[in-house]
Design a protein around this motif. Structure first.
Motif, short mmCIF file in Angstrom:
data_model
loop_
_atom_site.label_atom_id
_atom_site.label_comp_id
_atom_site.label_asym_id
_atom_site.label_seq_id
_atom_site.Cartn_x
_atom_site.Cartn_y
_atom_site.Cartn_z
N GLU A 193 15.80 4.04 10.48
CA GLU A 193 14.55 4.74 10.00
C GLU A 193 14.23 4.10 8.60
O GLU A 193 14.72 3.25 7.86
N PHE A 194 13.01 4.74 8.20
CA PHE A 194 12.42 4.25 7.07
C PHE A 194 12.88 4.99 6.09
O PHE A 194 13.13 6.20 5.93
N ASP A 198 10.26 2.96 1.38
CA ASP A 198 9.37 2.47 2.41
C ASP A 198 8.39 3.58 2.47
O ASP A 198 7.21 2.79 2.91
N LYS A 199 8.55 4.81 2.70
CA LYS A 199 7.68 5.68 2.94
C LYS A 199 6.32 5.59 1.96
O LYS A 199 5.23 5.94 2.06
N LYS A 200 6.82 5.56 0.58
CA LYS A 200 5.75 5.51 -0.57
C LYS A 200 5.09 4.33 -0.28
O LYS A 200 3.56 4.43 -0.90
N ILE A 201 5.56 3.20 -0.01
CA ILE A 201 4.78 1.97 0.39
C ILE A 201 3.79 2.23 1.55
O ILE A 201 2.71 1.81 1.47
N ILE A 202 4.31 2.94 2.56
CA ILE A 202 3.45 2.89 3.57
C ILE A 202 2.30 3.98 3.36
O ILE A 202 0.92 3.72 3.60
N SER A 203 2.54 5.21 2.64
CA SER A 203 1.52 6.07 2.06
C SER A 203 0.47 5.46 1.46
O SER A 203 -0.80 5.62 1.40
N SER A 204 0.85 4.53 0.57
CA SER A 204 -0.10 3.87 -0.48
C SER A 204 -1.20 2.88 0.37
O SER A 204 -2.20 2.68 0.26
#
Length: 403
Positions: A193-194, A198-204
């Motif tokens: 899972e992320f 990871d999610k902060k980078i993906i959102s950016s």
């Protein structure tokens, strides 16, 4: 795991939700708070590295009717090694804030016009899909020294494009998340899972793609599609994740009336010029609704008492009615939206427009104690009238790896 010339061939599967605005439509433009919630309808992507005699990327995006085969060599020659901002010494994919967005996007735009002479004749959603793919693919992979294999990228979505449910953000989150996961796999990092980082980078990354699609996005769409649950946003403050255990049941109703967000925002702005004090009062009232609704949702996520749950839902219904009427006073409702609302009200259910208005979607709140025959009857009436009604949940998981 397949191998090609001693290199492992990987496959990545990712999904991300859409979103709906619960409260704060239009008033968010004027510094008020908005809240958005993840939608049970999702976008899914599969990236599969393949053996191919020609070095290519096959892109299949049925939602925008786009099928493309792109040669990899020109991409690596012209778009890899992305530019970084002055004052930074490098650009790794995990620090998208170091990327010089304007220069990189300019290079992508130049590349598309050089390699695709008919690019300007494509529909705008196809243009933006290609822009976002090349931007993210070359930005993420181009900052690594990893071998790039031929691959197939296919994406499916349960969301209607351009109807206010975050289809572009869901696409961007899926795409960037899958590319990041592929980079990790090729670097020897496997995960189930992320992580939050990871999610902060993906959102950016997804936010930058949203800049390509929408110009000046607020950040609420990509944040909601990435983190899920409930997101609070106020201009200049950035999105705030409210990690609540919410699974609100709604009937999501597509009026099938197309609308343009920019035109509706301009309509409200023009209306405000002539009626500044009155419109500002409406905006203030919308802000009060948003904050009150947030408090109720926070309480609802904690309580287990049936009487309290009923009371909280009744208060939510009142706020949905109030919010819709306030938006109607700004001139952004539509005859189709009012027809949906009248059908819901005849059955004792609260309904409001979501997003820019002028068509698009309405959401009908379905409390847990609702009569199922009543819901079935409403759905049948709406579909007989030519609308599309989907029974779904709000507040679920954000971006996720799929097996």
């Amino acid at each position: 795991m397949k191998m090609m010339n001693g290199v492992e061939l990987h496959e990545v599967r990712v999904s991300a939700p859409g979103k709906v605005i619960l409260h704060g439509e239009h008033s968010v433009v004027y510094g008020k708070t908005a809240i958005a919630v993840s939608l049970g309808l999702r976008t899914s992507i599969v990236i599969k590295e393949i053996h191919s005699d020609t070095h290519i990327v096959n892109v299949d995006l049925p939602a925008v009717d786009l099928q493309e085969t792109i040669e990899l060599q020109p991409i690596t020659d012209k778009l890899f090694d992305p530019p970084f901002l002055p004052g930074t010494t490098e650009f790794p994919w995990m620090e998208p804030g170091n990327l010089d967005h304007e220069k990189h996007f300019g290079a992508v735009e130049k590349f598309l016009h050089e390699t695709r002479p008919d690019f300007d004749s494509l529909q705008s959603n196809r243009q933006n899909s290609l822009r976002c793919f090349l931007y993210a693919f070359s930005g993420i992979f181009g900052s690594t020294k990893l071998p790039v294999c031929s691959m197939e990228i296919s994406m499916e979505s349960e969301l209607t494009v351009g109807a206010g449910t975050g289809s572009s953000a869901s696409f961007a989150v899926c795409l960037t998340a899958a590319l990041i996961q592929l980079v990790k796999l090729k670097s020897g990092v496997d995960q189930e899972e992320f992580s939050m980082e990871d999610k902060k980078i993906i959102s950016s990354w997804a936010f930058n793609c949203e800049r390509i699609t929408h110009g000046s996005p607020s950040g609420i769409d990509n944040s909601t599609c990435t983190f899920g649950s409930l997101i609070s946003f106020r201009k200049g403050a950035g999105p705030r994740v409210l990690d609540l255990e919410l699974r609100l049941r709604v009937l999501l109703v597509d009026t099938r009336v197309s609308r343009e967000t920019k035109a509706l925002a301009a309509k409200v702005a023009a209306f405000r010029e002539w009626n500044t004090a009155a419109v500002d009062s409406v905006m203030d009232a919308c802000d009060h609704v948003t904050h009150t609704a947030t408090e109720i949702l926070e309480n609802l996520s904690k309580t287990k008492n049936i009487t309290d749950i009923q009371l909280q839902y009744q208060r939510l219904e009142e706020l949905w009615d109030m919010n819709h009427c306030l938006l109607g006073a700004l001139g952004v409702s539509h005859a189709a939206l009012e027809r949906v609302r009248a059908a819901a009200r005849a059955r004792g259910l609260a309904c409001k427009l979501t997003g820019a208005g002028g068509g698009g979607y309405a959401i009908v709140l379905i409390p847990p104690y609702s009569d199922e025959a009543n819901i079935t009857s409403l759905k049948q009436e709406l579909e007989a009238a030519g609308f599309r009604a989907t029974d779904t949940r709000l507040g679920g998981a954000g971006v996720a790896l799929r097996s």
